[in-house]
Scaffold this motif. Structure first.
Motif, PDB file in Angstrom:
ATOM      1  N   ILE A  31       0.810  -1.345   0.100  1.00  0.00           N
ATOM      2  CA  ILE A  31       0.047  -0.131   0.005  1.00  0.00           C
ATOM      3  C   ILE A  31       1.126   1.357   0.093  1.00  0.00           C
ATOM      4  O   ILE A  31       0.822   2.138  -0.714  1.00  0.00           O
ATOM      5  CB  ILE A  31      -0.832  -0.045   1.202  1.00  0.00           C
ATOM      6  CG1 ILE A  31      -2.076  -1.164   0.833  1.00  0.00           C
ATOM      7  CG2 ILE A  31      -1.483   1.300   1.442  1.00  0.00           C
ATOM      8  CD1 ILE A  31      -2.606  -1.352   2.380  1.00  0.00           C
ATOM      9  N   GLY A  32       1.920   1.245   0.716  1.00  0.00           N
ATOM     10  CA  GLY A  32       2.976   2.102   0.735  1.00  0.00           C
ATOM     11  C   GLY A  32       3.571   2.533  -0.679  1.00  0.00           C
ATOM     12  O   GLY A  32       3.459   3.748  -0.826  1.00  0.00           O
ATOM     13  N   ILE A  33       3.803   1.416  -1.309  1.00  0.00           N
ATOM     14  CA  ILE A  33       4.367   1.632  -2.530  1.00  0.00           C
ATOM     15  C   ILE A  33       3.516   2.262  -3.530  1.00  0.00           C
ATOM     16  O   ILE A  33       3.694   3.112  -4.380  1.00  0.00           O
ATOM     17  CB  ILE A  33       5.105   0.413  -3.191  1.00  0.00           C
ATOM     18  CG1 ILE A  33       6.224  -0.237  -2.350  1.00  0.00           C
ATOM     19  CG2 ILE A  33       5.327   0.239  -4.678  1.00  0.00           C
ATOM     20  CD1 ILE A  33       6.449  -1.561  -2.521  1.00  0.00           C
ATOM     21  N   LEU A  34       2.115   1.876  -3.364  1.00  0.00           N
ATOM     22  CA  LEU A  34       1.012   2.225  -4.436  1.00  0.00           C
ATOM     23  C   LEU A  34       0.814   3.747  -4.266  1.00  0.00           C
ATOM     24  O   LEU A  34       0.474   4.575  -5.247  1.00  0.00           O
ATOM     25  CB  LEU A  34      -0.389   1.458  -4.373  1.00  0.00           C
ATOM     26  CG  LEU A  34      -0.003   0.027  -4.629  1.00  0.00           C
ATOM     27  CD1 LEU A  34      -1.337  -0.770  -4.098  1.00  0.00           C
ATOM     28  CD2 LEU A  34       0.129  -0.035  -6.035  1.00  0.00           C
ATOM     29  N   TYR A  35       1.118   4.041  -2.782  1.00  0.00           N
ATOM     30  CA  TYR A  35       0.333   5.726  -2.831  1.00  0.00           C
ATOM     31  C   TYR A  35       1.594   6.567  -2.594  1.00  0.00           C
ATOM     32  O   TYR A  35       1.464   7.863  -2.334  1.00  0.00           O
ATOM     33  CB  TYR A  35      -0.076   5.728  -1.306  1.00  0.00           C
ATOM     34  CG  TYR A  35      -1.830   5.385  -1.602  1.00  0.00           C
ATOM     35  CD1 TYR A  35      -2.743   5.787  -2.504  1.00  0.00           C
ATOM     36  CD2 TYR A  35      -1.781   3.997  -1.069  1.00  0.00           C
ATOM     37  CE1 TYR A  35      -4.166   5.286  -2.311  1.00  0.00           C
ATOM     38  CE2 TYR A  35      -3.488   3.373  -1.271  1.00  0.00           C
ATOM     39  CZ  TYR A  35      -4.166   4.229  -2.112  1.00  0.00           C
ATOM     40  OH  TYR A  35      -5.626   3.739  -2.145  1.00  0.00           O
ATOM     41  N   PRO A  37       4.447   9.421  -4.114  1.00  0.00           N
ATOM     42  CA  PRO A  37       4.204   9.807  -5.488  1.00  0.00           C
ATOM     43  C   PRO A  37       5.632   9.665  -6.255  1.00  0.00           C
ATOM     44  O   PRO A  37       6.588  10.488  -6.110  1.00  0.00           O
ATOM     45  CB  PRO A  37       4.353  11.404  -4.481  1.00  0.00           C
ATOM     46  CG  PRO A  37       5.029  11.396  -3.354  1.00  0.00           C
ATOM     47  CD  PRO A  37       4.413   9.787  -3.137  1.00  0.00           C
ATOM     48  N   LEU A  38       5.483   8.747  -6.996  1.00  0.00           N
ATOM     49  CA  LEU A  38       6.492   8.118  -7.741  1.00  0.00           C
ATOM     50  C   LEU A  38       6.233   7.726  -9.006  1.00  0.00           C
ATOM     51  O   LEU A  38       4.856   7.615  -9.593  1.00  0.00           O
ATOM     52  CB  LEU A  38       7.118   6.641  -6.986  1.00  0.00           C
ATOM     53  CG  LEU A  38       7.720   6.760  -5.619  1.00  0.00           C
ATOM     54  CD1 LEU A  38       8.134   5.446  -5.279  1.00  0.00           C
ATOM     55  CD2 LEU A  38       8.872   7.897  -5.539  1.00  0.00           C
ATOM     56  N   TRP A  41       7.974   3.318 -13.031  1.00  0.00           N
ATOM     57  CA  TRP A  41       9.197   2.465 -12.959  1.00  0.00           C
ATOM     58  C   TRP A  41      10.125   2.230 -11.603  1.00  0.00           C
ATOM     59  O   TRP A  41      10.439   1.246 -11.103  1.00  0.00           O
ATOM     60  CB  TRP A  41      10.317   2.756 -14.034  1.00  0.00           C
ATOM     61  CG  TRP A  41      11.175   4.169 -13.734  1.00  0.00           C
ATOM     62  CD1 TRP A  41      10.638   5.330 -14.253  1.00  0.00           C
ATOM     63  CD2 TRP A  41      12.184   4.508 -12.865  1.00  0.00           C
ATOM     64  NE1 TRP A  41      11.573   6.436 -13.528  1.00  0.00           N
ATOM     65  CE2 TRP A  41      12.426   5.698 -12.880  1.00  0.00           C
ATOM     66  CE3 TRP A  41      13.089   3.531 -12.263  1.00  0.00           C
ATOM     67  CZ2 TRP A  41      13.369   6.269 -12.196  1.00  0.00           C
ATOM     68  CZ3 TRP A  41      14.084   3.979 -11.470  1.00  0.00           C
ATOM     69  CH2 TRP A  41      14.290   5.305 -11.350  1.00  0.00           C
ATOM     70  N   GLN A  42       9.500   3.236 -10.773  1.00  0.00           N
ATOM     71  CA  GLN A  42      10.125   3.495  -9.461  1.00  0.00           C
ATOM     72  C   GLN A  42       9.290   2.493  -8.528  1.00  0.00           C
ATOM     73  O   GLN A  42       9.805   2.017  -7.752  1.00  0.00           O
ATOM     74  CB  GLN A  42      10.056   4.713  -8.901  1.00  0.00           C
ATOM     75  CG  GLN A  42      11.039   5.822  -9.554  1.00  0.00           C
ATOM     76  CD  GLN A  42      11.185   7.306  -9.083  1.00  0.00           C
ATOM     77  OE1 GLN A  42       9.827   7.526  -9.194  1.00  0.00           O
ATOM     78  NE2 GLN A  42      12.172   7.921  -9.070  1.00  0.00           N
ATOM     79  N   ARG A  43       8.167   2.649  -8.854  1.00  0.00           N
ATOM     80  CA  ARG A  43       7.278   1.647  -8.139  1.00  0.00           C
ATOM     81  C   ARG A  43       7.379   0.211  -8.393  1.00  0.00           C
ATOM     82  O   ARG A  43       7.444  -0.603  -7.604  1.00  0.00           O
ATOM     83  CB  ARG A  43       5.741   2.053  -8.268  1.00  0.00           C
ATOM     84  CG  ARG A  43       5.158   3.315  -7.792  1.00  0.00           C
ATOM     85  CD  ARG A  43       3.860   3.476  -7.939  1.00  0.00           C
ATOM     86  NE  ARG A  43       3.463   4.765  -7.424  1.00  0.00           N
ATOM     87  CZ  ARG A  43       2.377   5.500  -7.613  1.00  0.00           C
ATOM     88  NH1 ARG A  43       1.279   4.804  -8.003  1.00  0.00           N
ATOM     89  NH2 ARG A  43       2.134   6.592  -7.153  1.00  0.00           N
TER      90      ARG A  43
END
Length: 96
Positions: A31-35, A37-38, A41-43
């Protein structure tokens, strides 16, 4: 002399706590990765490293468990050999 070996087994509560903790921490990371602001490709990079970390942890846990079980087998074999030697030993036998 046969001594019963005490097998250490995890309780159901401990197993449930470990599974729940893993689920919460993995979900929170995703969830942190999804939200964040990246860019995409960074996600993707963070997701791949998270999956690699999780698979590495499972592999490490399996290797540690296998090593522990292997050492228990070796110690039981050595203990059985020692008991056999003690049982066969006659302290009153004259060495010639």
């Amino acid at each position: 002399m046969n001594t019963p070996s005490a097998e250490s087994k995890s309780t159901t509560a401990f197993l449930a706590q470990a599974a729940i903790a893993f689920g919460i921490s993995f979900s929170a990371t995703i969830i942190g990765i999804l939200y964040l602001p990246l860019d995409v490709w960074q996600r993707g990079f963070l997701s791949m490293t998270t999956l690699f970390l999780v698979s590495s942890c499972f592999t490490l846990a399996k290797v540690v468990r296998d090593q522990h079980e292997a050492s228990k087998v070796h110690s039981r074999i050595d203990e059985a050999r020692l008991e056999k030697l003690i049982a066969e030993h006659d302290p009153f036998k004259v060495a010639s």
